[in-house]
Write a protein that holds these residues in place. Structure first.
Motif, short mmCIF file in Angstrom:
data_model
loop_
_atom_site.label_atom_id
_atom_site.label_comp_id
_atom_site.label_asym_id
_atom_site.label_seq_id
_atom_site.Cartn_x
_atom_site.Cartn_y
_atom_site.Cartn_z
N ARG A 49 0.84 -1.20 0.00
CA ARG A 49 0.00 0.00 0.00
C ARG A 49 0.88 1.26 0.00
N GLU A 50 1.93 1.26 0.81
CA GLU A 50 2.83 2.41 0.86
C GLU A 50 3.54 2.63 -0.47
N ILE A 51 3.90 1.55 -1.16
CA ILE A 51 4.53 1.66 -2.48
C ILE A 51 3.55 2.32 -3.46
N ARG A 52 2.30 1.86 -3.44
CA ARG A 52 1.29 2.44 -4.34
C ARG A 52 1.05 3.92 -4.01
N GLU A 53 1.00 4.24 -2.71
CA GLU A 53 0.78 5.63 -2.31
C GLU A 53 1.94 6.52 -2.73
N ALA A 54 3.16 6.04 -2.59
CA ALA A 54 4.33 6.82 -3.01
C ALA A 54 4.30 7.05 -4.52
N GLU A 55 3.91 6.03 -5.26
CA GLU A 55 3.80 6.19 -6.71
C GLU A 55 2.74 7.23 -7.06
N MET A 56 1.61 7.19 -6.38
CA MET A 56 0.55 8.17 -6.62
C MET A 56 1.03 9.58 -6.26
N ASP A 57 1.74 9.71 -5.15
CA ASP A 57 2.27 11.02 -4.75
C ASP A 57 3.26 11.55 -5.79
N PHE A 58 4.06 10.68 -6.36
CA PHE A 58 4.99 11.09 -7.40
C PHE A 58 4.24 11.54 -8.64
N ARG A 59 3.25 10.76 -9.05
CA ARG A 59 2.48 11.09 -10.25
C ARG A 59 1.69 12.39 -10.10
N THR A 60 1.27 12.70 -8.89
CA THR A 60 0.51 13.93 -8.68
C THR A 60 1.40 15.12 -8.34
N GLY A 61 2.71 14.91 -8.32
CA GLY A 61 3.64 15.99 -8.09
C GLY A 61 3.94 16.29 -6.63
N LYS A 62 3.48 15.47 -5.72
CA LYS A 62 3.75 15.69 -4.30
C LYS A 62 5.18 15.28 -3.91
N LEU A 63 5.79 14.42 -4.73
CA LEU A 63 7.16 13.97 -4.48
C LEU A 63 8.02 14.26 -5.69
N SER A 64 9.25 14.67 -5.45
CA SER A 64 10.20 14.82 -6.55
C SER A 64 10.64 13.42 -6.99
N ALA A 66 13.65 12.26 -7.24
CA ALA A 66 14.70 11.75 -6.36
C ALA A 66 14.11 11.21 -5.06
N ASP A 67 13.16 11.95 -4.47
CA ASP A 67 12.52 11.49 -3.24
C ASP A 67 11.73 10.21 -3.48
N TYR A 68 11.00 10.19 -4.62
CA TYR A 68 10.21 9.00 -4.94
C TYR A 68 11.11 7.77 -5.08
N LYS A 69 12.21 7.92 -5.79
CA LYS A 69 13.11 6.77 -6.00
C LYS A 69 13.69 6.28 -4.67
N ALA A 70 14.05 7.21 -3.79
CA ALA A 70 14.60 6.81 -2.49
C ALA A 70 13.55 6.09 -1.64
N ILE A 71 12.36 6.65 -1.61
CA ILE A 71 11.28 6.03 -0.82
C ILE A 71 10.91 4.68 -1.41
N ASP A 72 10.75 4.63 -2.73
CA ASP A 72 10.38 3.39 -3.40
C ASP A 72 11.41 2.30 -3.16
N ARG A 73 12.69 2.65 -3.26
CA ARG A 73 13.76 1.67 -3.04
C ARG A 73 13.70 1.12 -1.62
N GLN A 74 13.51 2.00 -0.64
CA GLN A 74 13.45 1.58 0.76
C GLN A 74 12.23 0.67 1.01
N LEU A 75 11.08 1.07 0.50
CA LEU A 75 9.86 0.28 0.71
C LEU A 75 9.97 -1.09 0.03
N ARG A 76 10.53 -1.13 -1.14
CA ARG A 76 10.68 -2.41 -1.83
C ARG A 76 11.67 -3.32 -1.12
N GLN A 77 12.73 -2.75 -0.57
CA GLN A 77 13.67 -3.56 0.22
C GLN A 77 12.98 -4.14 1.45
#
Length: 94
Positions: A49-64, A66-77
């Motif tokens: 769920r957190e991965i999906r939410e981070a992706e949505m935040d990135f797509r809507t411009g809430k995350l840069s 670089a931030d999205y990639k860092a968050i996504d990498r951490q959540l996937r790990q």
């Protein structure tokens, strides 16, 4: 000979009486395993769920990016570690 029969009967009676005590330990272990699997499944779903939410935040411009990639990498790990733990316990489900 009578002593041997009495001793054998006492051992058999002790074995029968102790049966429920032996079984309850296995039941407690099964319950603990089931609880651990349930916790890991909940953690897995939370990470998904957190991965999906981070992706949505990135797509809507809430995350840069670089931030999205860092968050996504951490959540996937974290999700992969949870999946490894589930696999080790024999409970991987999707």
């Amino acid at each position: 000979m009578a002593v041997v029969l009495v001793l054998a009967a006492a051992i058999a009676a002790g074995w029968v009486i102790a049966g429920p005590l032996r079984g309850s330990n296995a039941e407690a272990e099964d319950a603990a395993l089931a609880a651990r699997l349930e916790d890991l499944e909940a953690a897995k779903e939370s990470r998904y769920r957190e991965i999906r939410e981070a992706e949505m935040d990135f797509r809507t411009g809430k995350l840069s990016e670089a931030d999205y990639k860092a968050i996504d990498r951490q959540l996937r790990q974290e999700a992969m570690e949870i999946l490894r733990r589930l696999d080790a316990l024999g409970g991987v489900t999707d």
